[in-house]
Design an enzyme around this catalytic site. Structure first.
Site, PDB file in Angstrom:
ATOM      1  N   ASP A 173     -13.630  28.014 -49.821  1.00  0.00           N
ATOM      2  CA  ASP A 173     -12.501  28.486 -50.635  1.00  0.00           C
ATOM      3  C   ASP A 173     -11.158  28.063 -50.048  1.00  0.00           C
ATOM      4  OD1 ASP A 173     -13.285  30.284 -48.570  1.00  0.00           O
ATOM      5  OD2 ASP A 173     -12.211  31.942 -49.498  1.00  0.00           O
ATOM      6  N   GLY A 181     -11.464  36.738 -41.726  1.00  0.00           N
ATOM      7  CA  GLY A 181     -10.439  37.637 -42.242  1.00  0.00           C
ATOM      8  C   GLY A 181      -9.517  38.056 -41.108  1.00  0.00           C
ATOM      9  N   GLU A 186      -8.234  33.869 -32.296  1.00  0.00           N
ATOM     10  CA  GLU A 186      -7.281  33.121 -33.114  1.00  0.00           C
ATOM     11  C   GLU A 186      -5.989  33.943 -33.192  1.00  0.00           C
ATOM     12  OE1 GLU A 186      -8.288  33.009 -37.271  1.00  0.00           O
ATOM     13  OE2 GLU A 186      -6.988  31.305 -37.702  1.00  0.00           O
ATOM     14  N   ASP A 225     -10.839  23.800 -40.778  1.00  0.00           N
ATOM     15  CA  ASP A 225     -10.607  25.168 -41.241  1.00  0.00           C
ATOM     16  C   ASP A 225     -10.395  25.171 -42.759  1.00  0.00           C
ATOM     17  OD1 ASP A 225     -10.708  27.841 -40.687  1.00  0.00           O
ATOM     18  OD2 ASP A 225      -8.606  28.039 -40.078  1.00  0.00           O
TER      19      ASP A 225
HETATM   20  O1  NOS Z   1      -8.624  30.797 -39.934  1.00  0.00           O
HETATM   21  C1  NOS Z   1      -9.111  31.785 -40.503  1.00  0.00           C
HETATM   22  N1  NOS Z   1      -9.221  32.962 -39.835  1.00  0.00           N
HETATM   23  C2  NOS Z   1      -9.755  34.058 -40.388  1.00  0.00           C
HETATM   24  N2  NOS Z   1     -10.204  34.097 -41.645  1.00  0.00           N
HETATM   25  C3  NOS Z   1     -10.090  32.968 -42.376  1.00  0.00           C
HETATM   26  C4  NOS Z   1      -9.555  31.780 -41.848  1.00  0.00           C
HETATM   27  N3  NOS Z   1      -9.583  30.860 -42.815  1.00  0.00           N
HETATM   28  C5  NOS Z   1     -10.120  31.435 -43.898  1.00  0.00           C
HETATM   29  N4  NOS Z   1     -10.424  32.718 -43.637  1.00  0.00           N
HETATM   30  C6  NOS Z   1     -11.007  33.708 -44.559  1.00  0.00           C
HETATM   31  O2  NOS Z   1     -12.360  33.421 -44.760  1.00  0.00           O
HETATM   32  C7  NOS Z   1     -12.696  33.710 -46.105  1.00  0.00           C
HETATM   33  C8  NOS Z   1     -14.016  33.089 -46.482  1.00  0.00           C
HETATM   34  O3  NOS Z   1     -13.995  31.696 -46.451  1.00  0.00           O
HETATM   35  C9  NOS Z   1     -11.459  33.230 -46.842  1.00  0.00           C
HETATM   36  O4  NOS Z   1     -11.376  33.788 -48.143  1.00  0.00           O
HETATM   37  C10 NOS Z   1     -10.348  33.702 -45.943  1.00  0.00           C
HETATM   38  O5  NOS Z   1      -9.985  35.038 -46.264  1.00  0.00           O
HETATM   39 ZN    ZN Z   2     -11.749  29.741 -40.282  1.00  0.00          ZN
END
Ligand code: NOS
Ligand code: ZN
Length: 358
Positions: A22, A179, A209, A296
């Site tokens: 997504d 998340g 992160e 990512d």
């Molecule tokens: O870098 C990140 N860190 C934490 N959560 C993330 C990152 N990139 C995306 N998502 C989360 O993962 C969900 C499922 O793919 C996304 O909808 C987003 O809310």
């Molecule tokens: Zn991620």
């Protein structure tokens, strides 16, 4: 040797472990699907929308960065939407020269229009199969493994873990939590991780992160994560000087060869790293951590696997030897069976680099 350019990097085989389904839609697809379901967007011009995502994600905070996903998740609520996005993901990665990818998404976020969790997963797996077949027919073979993510602020991780195990023989190769990190420690989902361990299943955890060492420590020592999603803040446990000194956690991560799924551009956007040049990937590679390079969210970062590598080549002067090292690190850390990983390393990655390195 001549400096390696972006086009050279597109040509070499690459392996990608951390990519969100997504977070990787084509802007034009977001526009078309949004129109079909009546979802309002900030703009309906694809180029402008692409720029909007990058600018909005460029917030310096993970929470604000994640707000942009409202517009992608909204158009991934039907079998058709999920299938198309997954098929295009496979094609886009393959055309970027990615030969192996693990792509993740959170099924629980795709239930707004009445699909069941199983239907969501099946639509995505079918999309990956179709996209991979089309890529192979175009002479760009790619193998895609799916990771199912549970949202860390929610309470469905056990259910999602069971969903992942249920689909383990048809393309789901692992589990993840994602998340907002601050305030939602991995141990909230300990039951799910203990269940997965009893099932001999694989999982990675977004940790280190937006929150530091305690999150990484819990992910590894309480939850048993095979890999760290990002894990970039492990540098907080390294004292730099003439001779870098590793604290106990950093030493453990390095000694156990725990893979770090580093995502340079994303980290700069969320404020986890000040810039690409100052990104800890330089230090972590020098110290021989099990470093991998990842995208990512290609849409939110306006990036691709080749572009992330090109940025590192520019910032750190890396050559093909380093790019091969990152790629083999990723392949060694993949969640598919050992013999299949070895086949990709020996039959695809090494022969391609051998020509360039000789
Ligand atoms: O870098 C990140 N860190 C934490 N959560 C993330 C990152 N990139 C995306 N998502 C989360 O993962 C969900 C499922 O793919 C996304 O909808 C987003 O809310
Ligand atoms: Zn991620």
């Amino acid at each position: 040797m001549a400096v390696i350019g972006y086009e050279d990097i597109v040509r070499v085989p690459k392996a990608l472990l951390h990519d969100h389904l997504d977070g990787g839609l084509r802007p034009g697809t977001v526009v078309e699907l949004a129109e079909a379901v009546g979802h309002p967007l900030p703009t309906t011009d694809p180029d402008e929308l692409g720029r909007w995502f990058v600018a909005a994600a460029d917030s310096g905070s993970l929470e604000r960065y994640l707000e942009t996903f409202a517009h992608t998740v909204a158009v991934m609520q039907t079998v058709e939407g999920l299938h198309r996005v997954a098929a295009e993901c496979a094609l886009d990665l393959a055309h970027d020269g990615v030969v192996y990818a693990e792509v993740r998404f959170a099924p629980e976020q795709h239930l707004e229009r009445g699909l069941s969790l199983d239907e969501v997963v099946e639509a995505v797996l079918a999309g990956f199969a179709e996209g991979s077949a089309a890529a192979a027919a175009a002479g760009r073979p790619i193998r895609i493994g799916t990771l199912l993510t549970a949202m860390r602020h929610a309470a469905r991780s056990q259910e999602i873990a069971e969903l992942a195990v249920r689909h383990r023989d048809v393309g789901v190769v692992g589990f993840d939590i994602a998340g907002a990190e601050a305030g939602f420690p991995p141990t909230r989902h300990l039951d799910a991780f203990e269940y997965l361990q009893r099932e001999n299943f694989h999982f990675t955890i977004h940790a280190g992160e937006a929150f530091g060492l305690p999150s990484i420590w819990q992910a590894i020592q309480w939850c048993g994560a095979d890999r760290l999603g990002h894990g970039v803040r492990i540098v907080d446990d390294i004292t730099t000087g003439a001779e870098p000194v590793l604290g106990r956690l950093a030493a453990y991560v390095r000694d156990k060869r725990i893979p770090l799924e580093l995502c340079p551009s994303s980290n700069v956007q969320t404020g986890a790293a000040p810039s690409i040049v100052e990104h800890p990937i330089g230090l972590l590679r020098d110290l021989r951590f099990r470093v991998t390079v990842n995208t990512d969210n290609r849409l939110m970062s306006g990036t691709s696997m080749s572009r992330e590598m090109a940025l590192l080549v520019e910032a750190f002067g890396y050559g093909y030897a380093e790019l091969q090292w990152f790629t083999i690190n990723a392949m060694k850390s993949a969640f598919i069976p050992f013999d299949e990983r070895l086949a990709i390393i020996n039959e695809v990655i090494k022969p391609a680099y051998a020509k360039l390195l000789s």
